[in-house]
Write a protein that holds these residues in place. Structure first.
Motif, PDB file in Angstrom:
ATOM      1  N   ALA A  89       1.192  -1.241  -0.030  1.00 35.60           N
ATOM      2  CA  ALA A  89      -0.257   0.008   0.425  1.00 35.60           C
ATOM      3  C   ALA A  89       1.181   1.062   0.171  1.00 35.60           C
ATOM      4  O   ALA A  89       0.836   2.425  -0.606  1.00 35.60           O
ATOM      5  N   ARG A  90       1.660   0.957   0.918  1.00 34.68           N
ATOM      6  CA  ARG A  90       2.748   2.538   0.415  1.00 34.68           C
ATOM      7  C   ARG A  90       2.910   3.055  -0.499  1.00 34.68           C
ATOM      8  O   ARG A  90       3.690   4.704  -0.688  1.00 34.68           O
ATOM      9  N   TRP A  91       3.760   1.694  -1.517  1.00 32.95           N
ATOM     10  CA  TRP A  91       3.782   2.228  -2.823  1.00 32.95           C
ATOM     11  C   TRP A  91       2.653   1.435  -3.918  1.00 32.95           C
ATOM     12  O   TRP A  91       3.371   2.020  -4.929  1.00 32.95           O
ATOM     13  N   THR A  92       1.501   1.482  -3.345  1.00 28.92           N
ATOM     14  CA  THR A  92       0.611   2.006  -4.859  1.00 28.92           C
ATOM     15  C   THR A  92      -0.683   3.089  -3.685  1.00 28.92           C
ATOM     16  O   THR A  92      -1.483   2.997  -3.713  1.00 28.92           O
ATOM     17  N   GLY A  93      -0.155   4.783  -4.021  1.00 31.51           N
ATOM     18  CA  GLY A  93      -0.857   4.799  -3.677  1.00 31.51           C
ATOM     19  C   GLY A  93      -1.362   6.161  -2.224  1.00 31.51           C
ATOM     20  O   GLY A  93      -1.466   7.181  -1.855  1.00 31.51           O
ATOM     21  N   PHE A  94      -0.596   4.857  -1.525  1.00 30.09           N
ATOM     22  CA  PHE A  94      -1.050   5.893   0.217  1.00 30.09           C
ATOM     23  C   PHE A  94      -0.769   6.093   1.068  1.00 30.09           C
ATOM     24  O   PHE A  94      -0.201   7.436   1.420  1.00 30.09           O
ATOM     25  N   GLY A  95       0.994   6.180   0.613  1.00 30.47           N
ATOM     26  CA  GLY A  95       2.482   6.791   0.759  1.00 30.47           C
ATOM     27  C   GLY A  95       2.807   6.109   2.429  1.00 30.47           C
ATOM     28  O   GLY A  95       2.105   5.126   3.193  1.00 30.47           O
ATOM     29  N   VAL A  96       3.463   6.850   2.975  1.00 27.35           N
ATOM     30  CA  VAL A  96       4.345   6.401   4.429  1.00 27.35           C
ATOM     31  C   VAL A  96       2.822   6.738   5.218  1.00 27.35           C
ATOM     32  O   VAL A  96       2.706   5.199   6.247  1.00 27.35           O
ATOM     33  N   ILE A  97       2.588   7.322   5.502  1.00 27.62           N
ATOM     34  CA  ILE A  97       1.907   7.234   6.880  1.00 27.62           C
ATOM     35  C   ILE A  97       0.224   7.080   6.454  1.00 27.62           C
ATOM     36  O   ILE A  97      -0.582   6.013   6.785  1.00 27.62           O
ATOM     37  N   GLY A  98      -0.639   7.125   4.826  1.00 28.07           N
ATOM     38  CA  GLY A  98      -1.592   6.311   4.438  1.00 28.07           C
ATOM     39  C   GLY A  98      -1.421   5.087   4.550  1.00 28.07           C
ATOM     40  O   GLY A  98      -2.767   4.666   5.014  1.00 28.07           O
ATOM     41  N   SER A  99       0.017   4.394   4.064  1.00 27.84           N
ATOM     42  CA  SER A  99      -0.466   3.183   3.673  1.00 27.84           C
ATOM     43  C   SER A  99      -0.418   2.749   5.832  1.00 27.84           C
ATOM     44  O   SER A  99      -0.821   1.781   5.794  1.00 27.84           O
ATOM     45  N   ALA A 100       0.496   2.764   6.654  1.00 32.72           N
ATOM     46  CA  ALA A 100      -0.014   3.173   8.306  1.00 32.72           C
ATOM     47  C   ALA A 100      -1.661   3.004   8.253  1.00 32.72           C
ATOM     48  O   ALA A 100      -1.756   1.602   9.434  1.00 32.72           O
ATOM     49  N   LEU A 101      -1.976   4.253   7.786  1.00 37.60           N
ATOM     50  CA  LEU A 101      -3.435   3.919   8.612  1.00 37.60           C
ATOM     51  C   LEU A 101      -4.530   2.705   8.001  1.00 37.60           C
ATOM     52  O   LEU A 101      -4.914   1.902   8.562  1.00 37.60           O
ATOM     53  N   VAL A 102      -3.674   2.250   6.693  1.00 30.66           N
ATOM     54  CA  VAL A 102      -3.863   1.037   6.407  1.00 30.66           C
ATOM     55  C   VAL A 102      -3.945  -0.789   6.884  1.00 30.66           C
ATOM     56  O   VAL A 102      -5.360  -1.071   6.691  1.00 30.66           O
ATOM     57  N   GLY A 103      -2.752   0.189   7.490  1.00 29.81           N
ATOM     58  CA  GLY A 103      -2.117  -1.331   8.325  1.00 29.81           C
ATOM     59  C   GLY A 103      -3.153  -0.938   9.731  1.00 29.81           C
ATOM     60  O   GLY A 103      -4.116  -2.641  10.357  1.00 29.81           O
ATOM     61  N   ILE A 104      -3.631  -0.054   9.854  1.00 27.43           N
ATOM     62  CA  ILE A 104      -4.484  -0.107  11.290  1.00 27.43           C
ATOM     63  C   ILE A 104      -5.547   0.031  11.053  1.00 27.43           C
ATOM     64  O   ILE A 104      -6.295  -1.624  11.923  1.00 27.43           O
ATOM     65  N   VAL A 105      -6.307  -0.394  10.369  1.00 22.70           N
ATOM     66  CA  VAL A 105      -7.829  -0.832   9.963  1.00 22.70           C
ATOM     67  C   VAL A 105      -7.688  -1.969   9.706  1.00 22.70           C
ATOM     68  O   VAL A 105      -8.969  -2.527   9.569  1.00 22.70           O
ATOM     69  N   ILE A 106      -6.862  -2.639   8.983  1.00 24.98           N
ATOM     70  CA  ILE A 106      -6.856  -4.342   8.466  1.00 24.98           C
ATOM     71  C   ILE A 106      -6.296  -5.125  10.390  1.00 24.98           C
ATOM     72  O   ILE A 106      -6.974  -5.455  10.048  1.00 24.98           O
ATOM     73  N   ALA A 107      -5.395  -4.295  10.429  1.00 25.81           N
ATOM     74  CA  ALA A 107      -5.147  -5.391  12.248  1.00 25.81           C
ATOM     75  C   ALA A 107      -6.408  -4.701  12.777  1.00 25.81           C
ATOM     76  O   ALA A 107      -7.132  -6.314  13.283  1.00 25.81           O
ATOM     77  N   PHE A 108      -7.632  -4.068  12.958  1.00 27.78           N
ATOM     78  CA  PHE A 108      -8.683  -3.180  13.903  1.00 27.78           C
ATOM     79  C   PHE A 108      -9.586  -3.892  13.188  1.00 27.78           C
ATOM     80  O   PHE A 108     -10.506  -5.350  14.297  1.00 27.78           O
ATOM     81  N   SER A 109      -9.547  -4.621  11.760  1.00 24.05           N
ATOM     82  CA  SER A 109     -11.149  -5.379  11.036  1.00 24.05           C
ATOM     83  C   SER A 109     -10.269  -6.780  11.400  1.00 24.05           C
ATOM     84  O   SER A 109     -11.575  -7.736  11.712  1.00 24.05           O
ATOM     85  N   LEU A 110      -9.267  -7.514  11.444  1.00 17.68           N
ATOM     86  CA  LEU A 110      -9.023  -8.759  11.088  1.00 17.68           C
ATOM     87  C   LEU A 110      -9.088  -9.628  12.725  1.00 17.68           C
ATOM     88  O   LEU A 110      -9.295 -10.664  13.463  1.00 17.68           O
ATOM     89  N   MET A 111      -9.047  -8.046  13.729  1.00 16.88           N
ATOM     90  CA  MET A 111      -9.605  -8.604  15.177  1.00 16.88           C
ATOM     91  C   MET A 111     -10.847  -9.102  15.716  1.00 16.88           C
ATOM     92  O   MET A 111     -10.951  -9.630  16.444  1.00 16.88           O
ATOM     93  N   GLY A 112     -11.291  -7.768  14.369  1.00 13.10           N
ATOM     94  CA  GLY A 112     -13.297  -7.930  14.940  1.00 13.10           C
ATOM     95  C   GLY A 112     -13.149  -9.723  14.295  1.00 13.10           C
ATOM     96  O   GLY A 112     -13.635 -10.269  14.627  1.00 13.10           O
ATOM     97  N   TRP A 113     -12.745 -10.326  13.529  1.00 12.03           N
ATOM     98  CA  TRP A 113     -12.795 -11.363  11.995  1.00 12.03           C
ATOM     99  C   TRP A 113     -12.265 -12.720  13.787  1.00 12.03           C
ATOM    100  O   TRP A 113     -12.461 -13.696  13.470  1.00 12.03           O
ATOM    101  N   PHE A 114     -10.710 -12.047  14.041  1.00  9.11           N
ATOM    102  CA  PHE A 114     -10.856 -13.314  15.386  1.00  9.11           C
ATOM    103  C   PHE A 114     -11.638 -13.361  16.445  1.00  9.11           C
ATOM    104  O   PHE A 114     -12.052 -14.573  16.902  1.00  9.11           O
ATOM    105  N   GLY A 115     -12.164 -12.486  17.112  1.00 10.27           N
ATOM    106  CA  GLY A 115     -13.421 -12.516  18.300  1.00 10.27           C
ATOM    107  C   GLY A 115     -14.736 -13.574  17.551  1.00 10.27           C
ATOM    108  O   GLY A 115     -15.034 -14.266  18.391  1.00 10.27           O
ATOM    109  N   VAL A 116     -14.520 -13.315  16.494  1.00  8.07           N
ATOM    110  CA  VAL A 116     -15.783 -13.930  15.722  1.00  8.07           C
ATOM    111  C   VAL A 116     -15.984 -15.063  16.121  1.00  8.07           C
ATOM    112  O   VAL A 116     -16.329 -16.290  16.276  1.00  8.07           O
TER     113      VAL A 116
END
Length: 437
Positions: A89-116
């Motif tokens: 994501a860092r090298w496909t438009g989101f940049g350094v900070i933007g890709s970090a935000l993508v990572g946080i959203v993915i981590a949070f969502s997969l934790m939701g799936w882990f909970g399920v």
């Protein structure tokens, strides 16, 4: 060059070297394992209780094609570049900070799936011991066991998938035969469900939402693929088995039992065989949930702070967080959770696909550093990919506000269009802005 730190951190901050790529069987078994869990039965039962068999299968087809498109696009890029989702994501438009935000959203969502998934595991374990352990204690036990297993990285995923996937299909096949025995399959296929009706668009979005996070996080697994052909077969086989075979069985069982609570019935009417299905399901999919969320968060922390946190400690921390989510009764909002994911995540994929294959913003930099197994310096990437973030926000609004069609597809196409328009407009305006007055 590859070093000890990269191996210890499972290449969270580097490309996967060519000599560390895996065989097709291993990556396919891991991928199939993530798509053939009891959560998929919950999804199929939800469709089966609200739609006819043909309607549910059509919704499954539409949602699956969206998953195939996203997974293939991101997976091929990941196999070529050897990068995790956050780094890609860092090298496909989101940049350094933007890709970090993508990572946080993915981590949070997969934790939701882990909970399920962990909630299903905990309920099954508690039932097997006649409630002696208690749900909350069961959730802690199951969550920590899975967390410790995943701390071993990608190799642990391969070991558990090779064992758990074949056994899971055997157990589920036996349970399905028992529950469907005595029913006329033709009548079940033609039957009219008694649940609250669901529109085709919402149903297809629910199907897409059931795996959309993992589809966006496909890079975490596909970076270990040796070729684009491996990516294609791994993704296609997993969708056929996970979406069509498992969903079909769940839809039929929902029609036969006239309920959407298929998982509870499956696990509580088959004794220890049912418990085994719960254990196998939880092990093989929650392995991937923690694994990908760890990679996502590791990339996010590195992008935001420059610190490279150790993979093992991140895994343990996220496992504890996912276990906590289990105790918050996340199962009660399962369908709403899937619909939300089905609208939020396609725009992320849309931006990544548009930038990598159409605009090719950093393709030359990636190709120049690929042979040395290096990454372009972060200084050459955008600090914040504002255009990518704006496209995702706008496309999410489109998916939420427009009821016509399939919301997941709407948000995906909107993100591609918005991002392309913003980037091409900026490129055309740059020469004008640089002209001396």
């Amino acid at each position: 060059m590859e070093n000890e730190s990269s191996q210890t951190n499972d290449y969270s901050f580097a490309r996967v070297p060519s000599n560390k790529k895996s065989d097709l069987l291993t990556v396919s078994m891991i991928r199939i394992g993530t798509m053939t869990a009891l959560g998929q039965f919950m999804l199929g039962a939800t469709l089966g209780h609200s739609m006819t068999f043909s309607q549910a299968i059509w919704a499954t087809f539409l949602g699956s094609m969206l998953l195939e498109f996203i997974s293939l696009g991101i997976g091929i890029a990941a196999a070529r570049e050897g990068l995790s989702t956050t780094l890609l994501a860092r090298w496909t438009g989101f940049g350094v900070i933007g890709s970090a935000l993508v990572g946080i959203v993915i981590a949070f969502s997969l934790m939701g799936w882990f909970g399920v998934q962990n909630a299903i595991f905990a309920h099954g374990l508690n039932y097997a011991f006649d409630g002696a352990i208690g749900f909350y204690h069961s959730a802690v036990i199951t969550g920590m066991v899975l967390t410790i297993l995943v701390a071993f990285g990608f190799r642990a995923l391969g070991w558990t998938a090779m064992i758990s996937v074949p056994l899971f299909f055997l157990v589920i096949g036996w349970i399905a035969i028992v529950l469907l025995g005595g029913h006329n399959l033709l009548e079940l296929i033609k039957g009219v469900p008694s649940g609250e009706p669901m529109s085709l668009g919402v149903a297809a979005t629910t199907v897409a939402g059931g795996y959309i996070v993992a589809a966006v996080a496909t890079a975490d697994l596909c970076r270990y693929c040796k070729s684009t052909a491996h990516v294609f077969w791994m993704i296609t086989l997993s969708i056929i088995l996970g979406e069509f075979i498992v969903n079909s069985i769940a839809i039929l069982i929902a029609h036969a039992l006239d309920t959407d609570d298929v998982v509870t019935i499956m696990t509580q009417t088959a004794g220890w065989i049912g418990l085994m299905s719960v254990i196998l399901s939880a092990v093989k999919i929650n392995d991937f949930n923690i694994y990908s969320s760890t990679l996502a968060l590791a990339g996010a922390v590195e992008g935001l702070t420059g610190q490279k946190w150790r993979y093992v400690w991140l895994t343990i921390g996220l496992g504890m967080a996912g276990t906590l989510l289990t105790t918050l009764d996340i199962l009660e909002n399962f369908t709403e959770f899937l619909i939300l994911l089905g609208v939020i995540f396609p725009p992320i994929a849309g931006v990544m696909l548009c930038d990598y294959y159409v605009l090719r913003t950093y393709r030359q930099a990636l190709e120049q550093t690929r042979a040395q197994n290096q990454l372009p310096p972060n200084s050459s990437a955008a600090r914040v990919g504002w255009k990518a973030i704006a496209a995702c926000l706008g496309a999410t609004a489109v998916g939420v506000m427009i009821d016509l069609g399939i919301p997941s597809l709407n948000s995906l196409m909107a993100s591609i269009a918005i991002y392309w328009l913003l980037c091409t407009t900026e490129r055309r305006l740059q020469p004008l802005l640089r002209r001396p007055k």
